[in-house]
Design an enzyme around this catalytic site. Structure first.
Site, PDB file in Angstrom:
ATOM      1  N   ASP A  18      84.718  23.741  14.717  1.00  0.00           N
ATOM      2  CA  ASP A  18      83.842  24.641  15.476  1.00  0.00           C
ATOM      3  C   ASP A  18      84.570  25.128  16.726  1.00  0.00           C
ATOM      4  OD1 ASP A  18      81.821  23.869  13.711  1.00  0.00           O
ATOM      5  OD2 ASP A  18      81.280  22.164  14.990  1.00  0.00           O
ATOM      6  N   ASP A  33      80.826  22.520  26.366  1.00  0.00           N
ATOM      7  CA  ASP A  33      81.108  21.388  25.465  1.00  0.00           C
ATOM      8  C   ASP A  33      82.140  20.470  26.110  1.00  0.00           C
ATOM      9  OD1 ASP A  33      79.591  21.939  23.131  1.00  0.00           O
ATOM     10  OD2 ASP A  33      81.050  23.422  22.467  1.00  0.00           O
ATOM     11  N   GLU A  80      81.772  13.929  19.196  1.00  0.00           N
ATOM     12  CA  GLU A  80      81.958  15.074  18.311  1.00  0.00           C
ATOM     13  C   GLU A  80      83.181  15.884  18.739  1.00  0.00           C
ATOM     14  OE1 GLU A  80      78.719  17.913  17.652  1.00  0.00           O
ATOM     15  OE2 GLU A  80      80.254  19.362  17.095  1.00  0.00           O
ATOM     16  N   GLU A  81      83.468  15.866  20.016  1.00  0.00           N
ATOM     17  CA  GLU A  81      84.545  16.717  20.536  1.00  0.00           C
ATOM     18  C   GLU A  81      85.939  16.097  20.438  1.00  0.00           C
ATOM     19  OE1 GLU A  81      84.019  19.716  21.042  1.00  0.00           O
ATOM     20  OE2 GLU A  81      81.834  19.611  21.020  1.00  0.00           O
ATOM     21  N   ASP A 113      77.173  13.106  20.693  1.00  0.00           N
ATOM     22  CA  ASP A 113      77.459  14.532  20.634  1.00  0.00           C
ATOM     23  C   ASP A 113      77.081  15.025  22.028  1.00  0.00           C
ATOM     24  OD1 ASP A 113      77.631  17.215  20.342  1.00  0.00           O
ATOM     25  OD2 ASP A 113      76.458  17.345  18.495  1.00  0.00           O
ATOM     26  N   LEU A 161      77.097  17.838  23.636  1.00  0.00           N
ATOM     27  CA  LEU A 161      76.267  19.042  23.760  1.00  0.00           C
ATOM     28  C   LEU A 161      76.065  19.637  22.373  1.00  0.00           C
ATOM     29  CD1 LEU A 161      74.812  20.354  26.073  1.00  0.00           C
ATOM     30  CD2 LEU A 161      76.651  21.984  26.269  1.00  0.00           C
ATOM     31  N   ASP A 162      74.921  19.332  21.801  1.00  0.00           N
ATOM     32  CA  ASP A 162      74.639  19.794  20.442  1.00  0.00           C
ATOM     33  C   ASP A 162      73.923  21.145  20.486  1.00  0.00           C
ATOM     34  OD1 ASP A 162      74.460  19.179  17.512  1.00  0.00           O
ATOM     35  OD2 ASP A 162      72.348  19.513  17.978  1.00  0.00           O
ATOM     36  N   GLU A 202      74.784  12.446  15.166  1.00  0.00           N
ATOM     37  CA  GLU A 202      73.666  13.393  15.010  1.00  0.00           C
ATOM     38  C   GLU A 202      72.572  12.752  14.142  1.00  0.00           C
ATOM     39  OE1 GLU A 202      75.926  17.663  15.643  1.00  0.00           O
ATOM     40  OE2 GLU A 202      75.964  16.832  13.635  1.00  0.00           O
TER      41      GLU A 202
HETATM   42  P1  AHM Z   1      77.096  21.736  16.710  1.00  0.00           P
HETATM   43  O1  AHM Z   1      77.278  20.263  16.666  1.00  0.00           O
HETATM   44  O2  AHM Z   1      78.349  22.477  16.386  1.00  0.00           O
HETATM   45  O3  AHM Z   1      76.474  22.200  17.969  1.00  0.00           O
HETATM   46  O4  AHM Z   1      76.133  22.131  15.489  1.00  0.00           O
HETATM   47  C1  AHM Z   1      75.046  21.347  15.184  1.00  0.00           C
HETATM   48  C2  AHM Z   1      73.878  22.240  14.994  1.00  0.00           C
HETATM   49  C3  AHM Z   1      72.571  21.512  14.978  1.00  0.00           C
HETATM   50  O5  AHM Z   1      72.071  21.317  16.252  1.00  0.00           O
HETATM   51  C4  AHM Z   1      71.698  22.454  14.212  1.00  0.00           C
HETATM   52  O6  AHM Z   1      70.658  21.792  13.593  1.00  0.00           O
HETATM   53  C5  AHM Z   1      72.688  23.028  13.228  1.00  0.00           C
HETATM   54  O7  AHM Z   1      73.971  22.833  13.750  1.00  0.00           O
HETATM   55  C6  AHM Z   1      72.521  24.495  13.082  1.00  0.00           C
HETATM   56  O8  AHM Z   1      73.376  24.907  12.084  1.00  0.00           O
HETATM   57  P2  AHM Z   1      73.184  26.324  11.369  1.00  0.00           P
HETATM   58  O9  AHM Z   1      73.600  27.355  12.390  1.00  0.00           O
HETATM   59  O10 AHM Z   1      74.105  26.237  10.191  1.00  0.00           O
HETATM   60  O11 AHM Z   1      71.759  26.462  10.973  1.00  0.00           O
HETATM   61 MG    MG Z   2      76.457  18.691  17.217  1.00  0.00          MG
END
Ligand code: AHM
Ligand code: MG
Length: 363
Positions: A93, A99, A122-123, A143, A145-146, A307
């Site tokens: 990502d 983040d 996560e990072e 995580d 900042l999710d 998560e």
């Molecule tokens: P991230 O960890 O890169 O921020 O992504 C996690 C997020 C979740 O919070 C959310 O439920 C999901 O990814 C959304 O994914 P999508 O855009 O495929 O629906």
């Molecule tokens: Mg996340």
């Protein structure tokens, strides 16, 4: 209150007393016996005979990290914290500036607490090690900042964390095995939601309690004690854009929610795209949140350690259910720190309904 009203009625005509009464009334309306997160933790730990205070200190460092992130999220627009950092994380990502900052503050707060043996974020590709002499007895995955894709649009985002006891001896130094424990071994988990207000939801084994950050005090105050998820809801939450990839079980279930044939009303759809916000709403209002495995992501999208485990733990402890489609989320024994899984969680009756559909399709 009744006596207080009587006082008002008898004295209200005396003009000079009105000001005094108003001051007294406003003082009476303000709760001075509030329960902060720290007060509740200290109280809970006092009930545990062998408690050393380490756990309270560990959670205090997480609280501090969340307060820091909350303040940065609120100022992001003016402090030029929106936008990409220009790198990618272990999951491929795009990493945002917020983040990076959130990850740094989590690592620094946890490391300096002296209560953590090893961490996973996560990072960061690899486990985050702590010098042996500073290692404590807990293991934390997070995580920081999710919901990153929502940052720049000012939509709710959150931090998620899970805590285990280390398995290795303190003298030998922690290893990745300390991080690869199943969800049933968790000692605590929680999340912090940065939305219209900042909420920290935490479970240290029994109740799920929700705290709201009072920005003027800089303290999390207990506002949602002993959260219980409704047994059934009327909201489903899923990225419908993925429906072409869904398996038959998910297709059948969502179809039944949109076009019920049993005389019930169709469910509403709510999908924020921030797991913390979607699960928080599900916890309070009931219903179901799904990020299932599908043809494009046969192993699921969301990550087990930081998560799915913490959210499944909170949902189960609040009386709900969390499954992958194959098993209960908390029964997974992860093999790597960034492992993914499907997750379907929420009200027990809603989740059981789709679980039964999965079983039928397997036969
Ligand atoms: P991230 O960890 O890169 O921020 O992504 C996690 C997020 C979740 O919070 C959310 O439920 C999901 O990814 C959304 O994914 P999508 O855009 O495929 O629906
Ligand atoms: Mg996340």
């Amino acid at each position: 209150m009744q006596m207080y009203n009587q006082q008002i009625n008898t004295k209200i005509s005396k003009k000079k007393n009105i000001k005094y009464l108003l001051i007294k009334m406003s003082h009476t309306a303000i709760n001075t016996n509030f329960v902060t997160l720290t007060r509740n933790l200290v109280f809970e730990q006092q009930q545990v005979k062998e408690a050393s205070g380490d756990f309270t200190l560990l959670l205090s460092s997480i609280q501090t990290a969340c307060k820091f992130i909350s303040s940065k999220v609120k100022k992001a627009g003016i402090a030029k914290l929106y936008g990409h950092h220009g790198t990618e994380n272990s999951s491929g990502d795009q990493v945002k500036k917020l983040d990076i900052l959130s990850n740094e503050v989590f690592v620094n707060c946890l490391r300096s607490s002296g209560k953590v043996a090893i961490m996973a974020s996560e990072e960061e590709d690899k486990p985050i090690e702590v010098e042996i002499k500073n290692q404590g007895k807990y293991v934390v995955s997070f995580d920081p900042l999710d919901g990153s894709s929502n940052i720049d649009a000012n939509v709710s985002i959150g931090s998620i964390f899970a805590i285990w006891r280390r398995q290795t001896e303190e003298e030998t130094g922690a290893t990745i095995e300390d991080l690869l424990q199943d969800g049933r071994s968790l000692v605590a988990a929680g999340y912090c939601l940065y939305g219209s207000s900042t909420h920290l939801v935490l479970c240290t084994g029994h109740q799920v309690n929700g705290y709201t950050l009072d920005p003027s005090l800089g303290e999390f105050l207990l506002t949602h004690p002993d959260i219980k998820i409704p047994k059934r809801g009327n909201i489903y939450s899923i990225n419908e854009g993925n429906s072409t990839y869904w398996d038959e079980s998910v297709k059948e279930y969502i179809q039944a929610k949109k076009f019920p044939t049993d005389g019930t009303s169709p469910y509403s759809l709510r999908y924020i795209g921030s797991m913390v916000a979607d699960v928080h709403r599900t916890l309070l209002y009931g219903g179901i949140f799904l990020y299932p495995t599908d043809k494009r992501s046969p192993k699921g999208k969301l990550r087990v350690l930081y998560e799915c485990f913490p959210m499944a733990y909170i949902v189960e402890k609040a009386g709900g259910k969390a499954i992958t489609g194959e098993c209960n989320v908390l029964d997974i024994k992860p093999k790597s720190i960034h492992e993914r899984c499907g997750i379907i969680c929420g009200s027990v009756e809603d989740v059981t309904e789709i679980e039964n559909i999965y079983k039928t399709h397997k036969q």
